[in-house]
Design a protein around this motif. Structure first.
Motif, PDB file in Angstrom:
ATOM      1  N   ILE A  62      53.749  49.514  35.600  1.00 31.30           N
ATOM      2  CA  ILE A  62      54.174  48.124  35.811  1.00 31.30           C
ATOM      3  C   ILE A  62      54.551  47.526  34.459  1.00 31.30           C
ATOM      4  CG2 ILE A  62      52.822  47.803  37.927  1.00 31.30           C
ATOM      5  CD1 ILE A  62      50.613  46.496  36.280  1.00 31.30           C
ATOM      6  N   SER A  63      55.222  46.368  34.500  1.00 27.16           N
ATOM      7  CA  SER A  63      55.663  45.756  33.233  1.00 27.16           C
ATOM      8  C   SER A  63      54.850  44.514  32.886  1.00 27.16           C
ATOM      9  CB  SER A  63      57.148  45.405  33.298  1.00 27.16           C
ATOM     10  OG  SER A  63      57.408  44.585  34.418  1.00 27.16           O
ATOM     11  N   ASP A  64      54.281  43.875  33.898  1.00 22.30           N
ATOM     12  CA  ASP A  64      53.523  42.646  33.663  1.00 22.30           C
ATOM     13  C   ASP A  64      52.162  42.782  34.332  1.00 22.30           C
ATOM     14  OD1 ASP A  64      55.514  40.881  32.353  1.00 22.30           O
ATOM     15  OD2 ASP A  64      56.621  41.442  34.170  1.00 22.30           O
ATOM     16  N   PHE A  65      51.144  42.295  33.654  1.00 21.11           N
ATOM     17  CA  PHE A  65      49.790  42.465  34.173  1.00 21.11           C
ATOM     18  C   PHE A  65      49.642  41.905  35.586  1.00 21.11           C
ATOM     19  CE2 PHE A  65      45.322  41.356  34.692  1.00 21.11           C
ATOM     20  CZ  PHE A  65      44.762  42.609  34.484  1.00 21.11           C
ATOM     21  N   GLU A  66      50.320  40.805  35.868  1.00 24.91           N
ATOM     22  CA  GLU A  66      50.177  40.157  37.187  1.00 24.91           C
ATOM     23  C   GLU A  66      50.543  41.097  38.344  1.00 24.91           C
ATOM     24  OE1 GLU A  66      48.592  37.309  37.622  1.00 24.91           O
ATOM     25  OE2 GLU A  66      48.310  37.549  35.456  1.00 24.91           O
ATOM     26  N   GLN A  67      51.398  42.074  38.068  1.00 25.43           N
ATOM     27  CA  GLN A  67      51.813  43.023  39.120  1.00 25.43           C
ATOM     28  C   GLN A  67      50.638  43.858  39.649  1.00 25.43           C
ATOM     29  OE1 GLN A  67      55.150  44.754  36.726  1.00 25.43           O
ATOM     30  NE2 GLN A  67      56.009  45.212  38.741  1.00 25.43           N
ATOM     31  N   ILE A  68      49.573  43.916  38.871  1.00 27.95           N
ATOM     32  CA  ILE A  68      48.464  44.805  39.249  1.00 27.95           C
ATOM     33  C   ILE A  68      47.773  44.331  40.537  1.00 27.95           C
ATOM     34  CG2 ILE A  68      46.523  43.727  38.004  1.00 27.95           C
ATOM     35  CD1 ILE A  68      45.747  46.526  37.016  1.00 27.95           C
ATOM     36  N   HIS A  69      47.807  43.006  40.761  1.00 27.47           N
ATOM     37  CA  HIS A  69      46.989  42.466  41.854  1.00 27.47           C
ATOM     38  C   HIS A  69      47.368  42.999  43.228  1.00 27.47           C
ATOM     39  CE1 HIS A  69      44.984  40.143  38.905  1.00 27.47           C
ATOM     40  NE2 HIS A  69      46.108  39.549  38.525  1.00 27.47           N
ATOM     41  N   SER A  70      48.647  43.263  43.441  1.00 32.69           N
ATOM     42  CA  SER A  70      49.033  43.765  44.764  1.00 32.69           C
ATOM     43  C   SER A  70      48.784  45.270  44.901  1.00 32.69           C
ATOM     44  CB  SER A  70      50.506  43.456  45.038  1.00 32.69           C
ATOM     45  OG  SER A  70      51.295  44.234  44.182  1.00 32.69           O
ATOM     46  N   ALA A 116      46.034  54.940  39.922  1.00 34.76           N
ATOM     47  CA  ALA A 116      46.159  54.987  38.458  1.00 34.76           C
ATOM     48  C   ALA A 116      47.291  54.052  38.038  1.00 34.76           C
ATOM     49  CB  ALA A 116      46.475  56.422  38.023  1.00 34.76           C
ATOM     50  N   ILE A 117      47.001  53.171  37.069  1.00 36.04           N
ATOM     51  CA  ILE A 117      47.997  52.165  36.670  1.00 36.04           C
ATOM     52  C   ILE A 117      48.109  52.094  35.153  1.00 36.04           C
ATOM     53  CG2 ILE A 117      48.571  49.684  36.748  1.00 36.04           C
ATOM     54  CD1 ILE A 117      47.358  49.635  39.477  1.00 36.04           C
ATOM     55  N   ARG A 118      49.383  51.907  34.707  1.00 34.26           N
ATOM     56  CA  ARG A 118      49.549  51.680  33.264  1.00 34.26           C
ATOM     57  C   ARG A 118      50.761  50.807  32.997  1.00 34.26           C
ATOM     58  NH1 ARG A 118      51.744  54.302  28.472  1.00 34.26           N
ATOM     59  NH2 ARG A 118      53.410  55.760  28.999  1.00 34.26           N
ATOM     60  N   ILE A 119      50.697  50.045  31.897  1.00 32.07           N
ATOM     61  CA  ILE A 119      51.869  49.317  31.394  1.00 32.07           C
ATOM     62  C   ILE A 119      52.332  50.056  30.140  1.00 32.07           C
ATOM     63  CG2 ILE A 119      52.814  47.123  30.560  1.00 32.07           C
ATOM     64  CD1 ILE A 119      50.632  45.625  31.964  1.00 32.07           C
ATOM     65  N   PRO A 120      53.482  50.740  30.221  1.00 34.98           N
ATOM     66  CA  PRO A 120      53.939  51.510  29.064  1.00 34.98           C
ATOM     67  C   PRO A 120      54.471  50.585  27.968  1.00 34.98           C
ATOM     68  CG  PRO A 120      55.552  51.625  30.826  1.00 34.98           C
ATOM     69  CD  PRO A 120      54.395  50.840  31.359  1.00 34.98           C
ATOM     70  N   ALA A 125      61.459  51.384  29.014  1.00 35.24           N
ATOM     71  CA  ALA A 125      60.681  51.513  30.256  1.00 35.24           C
ATOM     72  C   ALA A 125      60.377  50.129  30.806  1.00 35.24           C
ATOM     73  CB  ALA A 125      59.385  52.284  29.984  1.00 35.24           C
ATOM     74  N   LEU A 126      59.937  49.231  29.931  1.00 37.42           N
ATOM     75  CA  LEU A 126      59.586  47.877  30.385  1.00 37.42           C
ATOM     76  C   LEU A 126      60.793  47.169  30.983  1.00 37.42           C
ATOM     77  CD1 LEU A 126      57.258  46.795  27.444  1.00 37.42           C
ATOM     78  CD2 LEU A 126      56.594  47.242  29.824  1.00 37.42           C
ATOM     79  N   GLU A 127      61.948  47.342  30.353  1.00 33.36           N
ATOM     80  CA  GLU A 127      63.162  46.673  30.828  1.00 33.36           C
ATOM     81  C   GLU A 127      63.596  47.230  32.193  1.00 33.36           C
ATOM     82  OE1 GLU A 127      64.281  44.057  29.477  1.00 33.36           O
ATOM     83  OE2 GLU A 127      66.039  43.844  30.790  1.00 33.36           O
ATOM     84  N   ILE A 128      63.469  48.523  32.375  1.00 35.36           N
ATOM     85  CA  ILE A 128      63.853  49.116  33.665  1.00 35.36           C
ATOM     86  C   ILE A 128      62.900  48.645  34.767  1.00 35.36           C
ATOM     87  CG2 ILE A 128      64.036  51.301  34.962  1.00 35.36           C
ATOM     88  CD1 ILE A 128      65.112  52.597  32.380  1.00 35.36           C
ATOM     89  N   ILE A 129      61.610  48.592  34.455  1.00 34.84           N
ATOM     90  CA  ILE A 129      60.655  48.118  35.473  1.00 34.84           C
ATOM     91  C   ILE A 129      60.967  46.661  35.825  1.00 34.84           C
ATOM     92  CG2 ILE A 129      58.224  47.723  36.051  1.00 34.84           C
ATOM     93  CD1 ILE A 129      57.543  49.890  33.904  1.00 34.84           C
ATOM     94  N   ARG A 130      61.206  45.860  34.800  1.00 38.84           N
ATOM     95  CA  ARG A 130      61.501  44.432  35.053  1.00 38.84           C
ATOM     96  C   ARG A 130      62.758  44.259  35.871  1.00 38.84           C
ATOM     97  NH1 ARG A 130      60.491  43.228  29.448  1.00 38.84           N
ATOM     98  NH2 ARG A 130      58.238  42.925  29.358  1.00 38.84           N
ATOM     99  N   LYS A 131      63.803  44.970  35.459  1.00 39.34           N
ATOM    100  CA  LYS A 131      65.097  44.821  36.153  1.00 39.34           C
ATOM    101  C   LYS A 131      64.995  45.251  37.612  1.00 39.34           C
ATOM    102  CE  LYS A 131      69.297  44.970  33.381  1.00 39.34           C
ATOM    103  NZ  LYS A 131      68.941  44.316  32.140  1.00 39.34           N
ATOM    104  N   SER A 132      64.253  46.342  37.855  1.00 42.71           N
ATOM    105  CA  SER A 132      64.174  46.846  39.235  1.00 42.71           C
ATOM    106  C   SER A 132      63.238  45.978  40.070  1.00 42.71           C
ATOM    107  CB  SER A 132      63.681  48.301  39.248  1.00 42.71           C
ATOM    108  OG  SER A 132      62.333  48.347  38.864  1.00 42.71           O
TER     109      SER A 132
END
Ligand code: TXA
Ligand code: MG
Length: 326
Positions: A62-70, A116-120, A125-132
């Motif tokens: 994920i790119s932002d911590f808030e994404q973890i909650h779901s 298993a979760i990580r923010i690279p 990587a961050l930009e692709i996750i955000r854009k998608s």
């Protein structure tokens, strides 16, 4: 095809991901083979392409911590506390295992009730996750049991045209896969050592455990991520400490962690020095690329240095112990 990380190409990558296609993408650890973690079809493609057993779960990026909650289920007070403390390592080479939410398809977690979760840390990587706008399942972009890729070219070497979009983010700066830390049991456990070291995690979780797996021929895989044989080059690999020059075959390559005398260098068919001053972070960064390079030289044997098993050395030796021929 390898593409430069231009705005247009990143948009292309994110569109492909939204259509359940796979993308080779750079992270700071190793390159990943990414697909929409919420799509069973995309995740199935990852397993198929890698030749990965369905019993071996994937990491969600994920790119932002808030994404973890779901993505995660209800946490205990201890899990919430540690997660909050460990956040300081994100973005970064740390993967955290927690109870999963029902939103995560069971194919991603290999039927486990944990995820298993990580923010690279890599900006691409961050930009692709955000854009998608998607959480991305991404294992290392190598065929199962071969060496993890640390450049876009390695990914192309693994999969050829089967991965249509590989975004080039340069050579990975860490070079070893992320540390995996499980918060699932009462006593947190490191399942895979990495650049966020045991010593560093101990400062936050003094009780953290790490149990080195004894690697023998007949040990069976009994828990996810704990395959004994892994990361192996096709050429036989041996620690230098176990190598007897006179009794061995002819074309031998040496991977050294610090400089050698010219006399000793010359007794090898090829010689690669990973760090002039024995810096183990530099060794980690170049290790997989050098193993791949020597694996293409038609050698009879690759001989490699070892190092003390602390800090990053623990992760280096974990990978090498799995890679040497037994
Ligand atoms: O640095 C990395 O972590 C890279 C980059 C691309 O992010 N990814 C990576 O993924 O190394 P992979 O699939 O090659 O390794 C992930 C490891 C596997 O050993 C898997 O078994 C373990 O993580 N894993 C994933 N989910 C797990 C879970 N729920 N419980 C225990 N282990 C898990
Ligand atoms: Mg892997």
């Amino acid at each position: 095809m390898i593409l430069a990380p231009t705005e247009d190409n990143l948009a292309l990558a994110s569109t492909a991901l939204s259509k359940d296609q796979l993308v080779g993408l750079p992270t700071e650890t190793v390159y990943g083979l990414a697909g929409n973690a919420l799509s069973i079809e995309a995740v199935q493609k990852i397993y198929d392409l890698k030749g990965r057993p369905a019993t071996n779960p994937l990491i969600i990026h994920i790119s932002d911590f808030e994404q973890i909650h779901s993505l995660i289920g209800k946490l205990s007070d201890q899990q919430s506390y540690y997660l909050n403390q460990l956040k300081e390592f994100w973005p970064g080479p740390l993967t955290i295992i927690l109870p999963k939410s029902i939103n995560v398809p069971t194919i991603v977690t290999a039927n486990s009730d944990t995820v298993a979760i990580r923010i690279p840390q890599h900006p691409v990587a961050l930009e692709i996750i955000r854009k998608s706008g998607l959480p991305l399942a991404a294992p290392s972009a190598n065929r199962s049991n071969y060496i993890s890729p640390t450049s876009a070219q390695h990914v192309a070497d693994e999969f050829g045209e089967k991965v249509e979009i590989i975004i080039d983010g340069g050579n990975c700066t860490v070079g070893l896969e992320s540390t995996i830390l499980s918060l699932v049991s009462d006593i947190p456990e490191i399942l895979r050592p990495g650049a966020i070291t045991l010593e560093v995690i101990r400062r936050i979780i003094p009780s953290v455990q790490y149990q080195e797996k004894v690697i023998t021929e007949n040990v069976m895989q009994n828990s996810p991520g704990q395959q004994i044989k892994h990361y192996s080059p096709k050429t036989p690999l041996k620690f230098k400490a176990n190598y007897l020059p006179s009794s061995e075959s002819k074309k031998i390559g040496l991977i050294a962690f610090q400089a050698l005398s010219e006399l000793e260098q010359n007794s090898f068919f090829s010689y690669k020095l990973l760090s002039a001053d024995g810096d183990l972070n530099e060794v980690a960064q170049k290790l997989f690329a050098t193993l791949r390079e020597l694996d293409l030289q038609g050698l009879d044997l690759i001989v490699i240095d070892d190092c003390p098993v602390d800090k990053i050395g623990l992760a280096i030796m974990d990978r090498l112990k799995r890679a040497v021929s037994i």
